[in-house]
Design a protein around this motif. Sequence first.
Motif, PDB file in Angstrom:
ATOM      1  N   GLN A  60       0.814  -1.218   0.000  1.00 52.59           N
ATOM      2  CA  GLN A  60       0.000   0.000   0.000  1.00 52.59           C
ATOM      3  C   GLN A  60       0.848   1.269   0.000  1.00 52.59           C
ATOM      4  OE1 GLN A  60      -2.351   0.775   3.587  1.00 52.59           O
ATOM      5  NE2 GLN A  60      -4.162   1.025   2.315  1.00 52.59           N
ATOM      6  N   ASN A  61       2.056   1.184   0.549  1.00 56.09           N
ATOM      7  CA  ASN A  61       2.863   2.394   0.757  1.00 56.09           C
ATOM      8  C   ASN A  61       4.103   2.465  -0.117  1.00 56.09           C
ATOM      9  OD1 ASN A  61       1.322   3.691   2.875  1.00 56.09           O
ATOM     10  ND2 ASN A  61       1.967   2.018   4.208  1.00 56.09           N
ATOM     11  N   GLY A  62       3.994   2.007  -1.331  1.00 56.22           N
ATOM     12  CA  GLY A  62       5.093   2.210  -2.274  1.00 56.22           C
ATOM     13  C   GLY A  62       5.956   1.000  -2.528  1.00 56.22           C
ATOM     14  N   GLY A  63       5.562  -0.191  -2.070  1.00 56.85           N
ATOM     15  CA  GLY A  63       6.348  -1.392  -2.339  1.00 56.85           C
ATOM     16  C   GLY A  63       7.712  -1.338  -1.680  1.00 56.85           C
ATOM     17  N   GLY A  64       8.752  -1.613  -2.480  1.00 50.96           N
ATOM     18  CA  GLY A  64      10.110  -1.635  -1.946  1.00 50.96           C
ATOM     19  C   GLY A  64      10.531  -0.319  -1.332  1.00 50.96           C
ATOM     20  N   ALA A  65       9.939   0.789  -1.793  1.00 53.52           N
ATOM     21  CA  ALA A  65      10.283   2.101  -1.238  1.00 53.52           C
ATOM     22  C   ALA A  65       9.908   2.195   0.239  1.00 53.52           C
ATOM     23  CB  ALA A  65       9.568   3.201  -2.026  1.00 53.52           C
ATOM     24  N   PHE A  66       8.905   1.412   0.658  1.00 54.02           N
ATOM     25  CA  PHE A  66       8.470   1.445   2.056  1.00 54.02           C
ATOM     26  C   PHE A  66       9.549   0.946   3.004  1.00 54.02           C
ATOM     27  CE2 PHE A  66       6.134  -0.624   5.642  1.00 54.02           C
ATOM     28  CZ  PHE A  66       5.559   0.513   6.169  1.00 54.02           C
ATOM     29  N   LEU A  67      10.477   0.148   2.485  1.00 50.24           N
ATOM     30  CA  LEU A  67      11.539  -0.372   3.348  1.00 50.24           C
ATOM     31  C   LEU A  67      12.464   0.738   3.849  1.00 50.24           C
ATOM     32  CD1 LEU A  67      12.542  -3.653   1.459  1.00 50.24           C
ATOM     33  CD2 LEU A  67      10.940  -3.359   3.359  1.00 50.24           C
ATOM     34  N   ILE A  68      12.495   1.874   3.141  1.00 51.33           N
ATOM     35  CA  ILE A  68      13.336   2.993   3.587  1.00 51.33           C
ATOM     36  C   ILE A  68      12.814   3.576   4.898  1.00 51.33           C
ATOM     37  CG2 ILE A  68      14.210   5.294   3.003  1.00 51.33           C
ATOM     38  CD1 ILE A  68      14.193   4.407   0.063  1.00 51.33           C
ATOM     39  N   PRO A  69      11.554   4.049   4.958  1.00 51.05           N
ATOM     40  CA  PRO A  69      11.063   4.552   6.260  1.00 51.05           C
ATOM     41  C   PRO A  69      10.990   3.456   7.315  1.00 51.05           C
ATOM     42  CG  PRO A  69       9.274   4.440   4.656  1.00 51.05           C
ATOM     43  CD  PRO A  69      10.551   4.241   3.891  1.00 51.05           C
ATOM     44  N   TYR A  70      10.748   2.222   6.887  1.00 52.99           N
ATOM     45  CA  TYR A  70      10.687   1.109   7.839  1.00 52.99           C
ATOM     46  C   TYR A  70      12.032   0.915   8.536  1.00 52.99           C
ATOM     47  CZ  TYR A  70       9.540  -3.615   9.535  1.00 52.99           C
ATOM     48  OH  TYR A  70       9.300  -4.721  10.312  1.00 52.99           O
ATOM     49  N   THR A  71      13.120   0.971   7.764  1.00 53.34           N
ATOM     50  CA  THR A  71      14.461   0.821   8.329  1.00 53.34           C
ATOM     51  C   THR A  71      14.831   2.012   9.204  1.00 53.34           C
ATOM     52  OG1 THR A  71      15.133  -0.453   6.371  1.00 53.34           O
ATOM     53  CG2 THR A  71      16.883   0.424   7.766  1.00 53.34           C
ATOM     54  N   VAL A  72      14.465   3.213   8.753  1.00 55.53           N
ATOM     55  CA  VAL A  72      14.751   4.422   9.531  1.00 55.53           C
ATOM     56  C   VAL A  72      14.059   4.362  10.887  1.00 55.53           C
ATOM     57  CG1 VAL A  72      14.386   6.925   9.633  1.00 55.53           C
ATOM     58  CG2 VAL A  72      15.202   5.870   7.515  1.00 55.53           C
ATOM     59  N   MET A  73      12.792   3.950  10.886  1.00 58.17           N
ATOM     60  CA  MET A  73      12.047   3.881  12.142  1.00 58.17           C
ATOM     61  C   MET A  73      12.573   2.771  13.060  1.00 58.17           C
ATOM     62  SD  MET A  73      10.103   6.369  12.170  1.00 58.17           S
ATOM     63  CE  MET A  73       9.559   7.607  11.000  1.00 58.17           C
ATOM     64  N   LEU A  74      13.078   1.704  12.457  1.00 57.61           N
ATOM     65  CA  LEU A  74      13.710   0.662  13.267  1.00 57.61           C
ATOM     66  C   LEU A  74      14.913   1.228  14.014  1.00 57.61           C
ATOM     67  CD1 LEU A  74      14.308  -2.280  14.138  1.00 57.61           C
ATOM     68  CD2 LEU A  74      15.581  -2.539  11.993  1.00 57.61           C
ATOM     69  N   ALA A  75      15.747   1.993  13.299  1.00 55.33           N
ATOM     70  CA  ALA A  75      16.977   2.525  13.887  1.00 55.33           C
ATOM     71  C   ALA A  75      16.708   3.590  14.936  1.00 55.33           C
ATOM     72  CB  ALA A  75      17.874   3.090  12.780  1.00 55.33           C
ATOM     73  N   PHE A  76      15.706   4.438  14.702  1.00 56.08           N
ATOM     74  CA  PHE A  76      15.491   5.600  15.571  1.00 56.08           C
ATOM     75  C   PHE A  76      14.465   5.373  16.679  1.00 56.08           C
ATOM     76  CE2 PHE A  76      17.379   7.767  11.902  1.00 56.08           C
ATOM     77  CZ  PHE A  76      18.279   8.613  12.533  1.00 56.08           C
ATOM     78  N   ALA A  77      13.542   4.437  16.489  1.00 58.86           N
ATOM     79  CA  ALA A  77      12.474   4.257  17.478  1.00 58.86           C
ATOM     80  C   ALA A  77      12.414   2.838  18.015  1.00 58.86           C
ATOM     81  CB  ALA A  77      11.124   4.648  16.871  1.00 58.86           C
ATOM     82  N   TYR A 285       4.108  -6.512  -7.483  1.00 60.29           N
ATOM     83  CA  TYR A 285       3.251  -5.567  -6.757  1.00 60.29           C
ATOM     84  C   TYR A 285       3.753  -5.359  -5.339  1.00 60.29           C
ATOM     85  CZ  TYR A 285      -0.675  -4.554  -9.881  1.00 60.29           C
ATOM     86  OH  TYR A 285      -1.456  -4.059 -10.882  1.00 60.29           O
ATOM     87  N   TYR A 286       4.323  -6.419  -4.762  1.00 54.30           N
ATOM     88  CA  TYR A 286       4.762  -6.340  -3.367  1.00 54.30           C
ATOM     89  C   TYR A 286       6.013  -5.490  -3.212  1.00 54.30           C
ATOM     90  CZ  TYR A 286       7.050  -8.047   0.919  1.00 54.30           C
ATOM     91  OH  TYR A 286       7.703  -8.132   2.125  1.00 54.30           O
ATOM     92  N   ILE A 287       7.045  -5.804  -3.991  1.00 52.84           N
ATOM     93  CA  ILE A 287       8.320  -5.143  -3.724  1.00 52.84           C
ATOM     94  C   ILE A 287       9.175  -5.011  -4.982  1.00 52.84           C
ATOM     95  CG2 ILE A 287       9.793  -7.130  -3.215  1.00 52.84           C
ATOM     96  CD1 ILE A 287      10.508  -5.720  -0.560  1.00 52.84           C
ATOM     97  N   GLY A 288       8.553  -5.121  -6.167  1.00 50.44           N
ATOM     98  CA  GLY A 288       9.314  -5.084  -7.414  1.00 50.44           C
ATOM     99  C   GLY A 288       9.132  -3.796  -8.182  1.00 50.44           C
ATOM    100  N   GLN A 289       8.831  -3.923  -9.466  1.00 43.01           N
ATOM    101  CA  GLN A 289       8.781  -2.763 -10.342  1.00 43.01           C
ATOM    102  C   GLN A 289       7.620  -1.826 -10.024  1.00 43.01           C
ATOM    103  OE1 GLN A 289       8.729  -4.333 -14.314  1.00 43.01           O
ATOM    104  NE2 GLN A 289      10.838  -5.085 -14.223  1.00 43.01           N
ATOM    105  N   GLN A 290       6.651  -2.302  -9.245  1.00 43.19           N
ATOM    106  CA  GLN A 290       5.531  -1.438  -8.881  1.00 43.19           C
ATOM    107  C   GLN A 290       5.893  -0.474  -7.741  1.00 43.19           C
ATOM    108  OE1 GLN A 290       2.652  -1.375 -10.514  1.00 43.19           O
ATOM    109  NE2 GLN A 290       3.235  -3.042 -11.883  1.00 43.19           N
ATOM    110  N   SER A 291       7.106  -0.549  -7.236  1.00 43.76           N
ATOM    111  CA  SER A 291       7.525   0.341  -6.151  1.00 43.76           C
ATOM    112  C   SER A 291       7.415   1.799  -6.584  1.00 43.76           C
ATOM    113  CB  SER A 291       8.965   0.024  -5.729  1.00 43.76           C
ATOM    114  OG  SER A 291       9.061  -1.288  -5.224  1.00 43.76           O
ATOM    115  N   ASP A 292       6.954   2.621  -5.649  1.00 41.86           N
ATOM    116  CA  ASP A 292       6.725   4.038  -5.945  1.00 41.86           C
ATOM    117  C   ASP A 292       7.463   4.892  -4.923  1.00 41.86           C
ATOM    118  OD1 ASP A 292       5.823   6.506  -6.683  1.00 41.86           O
ATOM    119  OD2 ASP A 292       3.706   6.132  -6.260  1.00 41.86           O
TER     120      ASP A 292
END
Length: 580
Positions: A60-77, A285-292
């Motif tokens: 729902q939140n951009g596919g593979g791009a979502f892993l960026i905020p996910y990793t950031v939040m893991l490190a900081f929170a 759709y999950y984490i490939g070319q559909q990433s936004d």
Amino acid sequence: MGESGPCCSQSEAMMKSHEGSKDENTERWIWSSKTEYLLSMVGYAVGLGNVWRFPYLTFQNGGGAFLIPYTVMLAFAGLPLFFLECSLGQFASLGPVSVWKILPAFEGVGVTMVLISTLVSIYYNVIIAYSLYYLFASFTSVLPWSDCSKWEGLNDTICSKTPQGFCNISLGGDILTANLTSVREINQTCLVNSTIELEVELPSKLYWEREALRRSSGMDETGTVVWHLAVCLLLSWLIVGAAMFKGIKSSGKVVYFTALFPYVVLLILLIRGLTLEGALEGIQYYIGQQSDISKLTNADVWKDAATQIFFSLSVAWGGLVALSSYNKFNNNCYSDAIFVCITNCLTSVFAGFAIFAILGHMAFKAGKPVSKVVDSGFALAFIAYPEALSQLPVAPLWSILFFFMLLTLGLDSQFASIETIITTIHDAFPSMMKTMRIPVTIGVCLMLFLLGLVCVTQAGIFWVDLIDHFCAGWGILIAAVLELVGVCWIYGGNRFIEDIEMMIGKKHWVFWAWWRLCWFFISPCLLLRFGSICQPAATWGPALEQHYGQRYEHLFDLHPKKSHKGLEIPFISGYDSTSL
């Protein structure tokens, strides 16, 4: 931040005591091995949300791009809070309430954690009961939700696995009206803007609502107890009680299976899924070319990442403190925190591949885009995924594996939640618990079973939703913020770091710079910002529609509508305690 007083003398006395006993606490059980502790922590953190919530959020939140905020939040929170709680429990060898001897005025924070864990335990075992019911229902040659034969002749619903309706087609120069099934059979194409689709329900959805739940129209219609679910709920509590009767000494052995088995099933489902038509499209759709990547500019994406990390790691629930309190004093809790957090996050990503490979095949078979079949929560676990599994060869086998995996995922988290309650009672009455631990454990399980019976009535699913939405929102967030304020700002962050160094050894000041920055500033600010505690609710505005004006015109879309299906259940956006 004072640095002297009884806390220091208590720390020195504790250090001497542990030195004299070689880290063995004769008044309290200790994990039989570090492996049992790590598996219990992984099992607690890796729960149902890793399978049925994270993949959907990623899609729902951009596919593979979502892993960026996910990793950031893991490190900081996520990781800073996780490390803090593990260190706190291990240092004092106390549960989530008694550990606040560190700051008696904040003991209510621990009480809040235990109360919320207790309430969630009531309905979490109901979800395990659902899994048990579906597991038993899968022991058949044909899955009962695989076709519409049982639902033919319903007056209020059309059951179908494919779209139903009518459209106009051009045949031999004539314009004819045909049903969509016939159009597909003769390989024709509907004329533009001529399709009328009827509302249909999948057999898996009808089975979930009318057979498994026997759902009533709403909370105001309690109905009767659904006895097959009540029996499954009793069985789930018997399993939990049997695993917990000797505390960590018995549950520590059980987790060798319950914590590792889900990975075996996910691997099997992934390998099987990759051999199916449409699987690669699902993964795209999950984490490939559909990433936004452009979705990263949306604050809601970062909010979803923060809340998923926060709840997935189970911080501020009391379980991390309780489980860590049974560690040896000089255990390296820092490396444990890193290992469990990374394992939890990688499991979420890995589970997404297994889920979307199968859903991609389901979309291919139904002739729909993947986005039309993807769902989360109960709808994924008990409607969409069972529907997809029913289309595979040897469908009962895959269904048995899937629901057995859900069962083990839920049990691990439930073990830790019950251990949190039992540890709290042990800290309050240590002498009694030396001889009464088994009766107390049985009593706790029996009480929670009786309280959970309301969740297996015909209106039970509404109660599950109600507890889910209200028990694990702001209460957990506020407890986490107060925990950080109490330990780092009032007890003293520097003093707490010295306590940790007594366990894991001296570290260079550069090592602690990151943790100080997160504990003192970044983590509490992120929790306040993305927890919506310090900003107006989305529904804030004038009470009457005629007063909305242009400034609050968005409330027209948010205004709740009355539904015949049940009561409107408001909830705190972004939170889902089944992320455990």
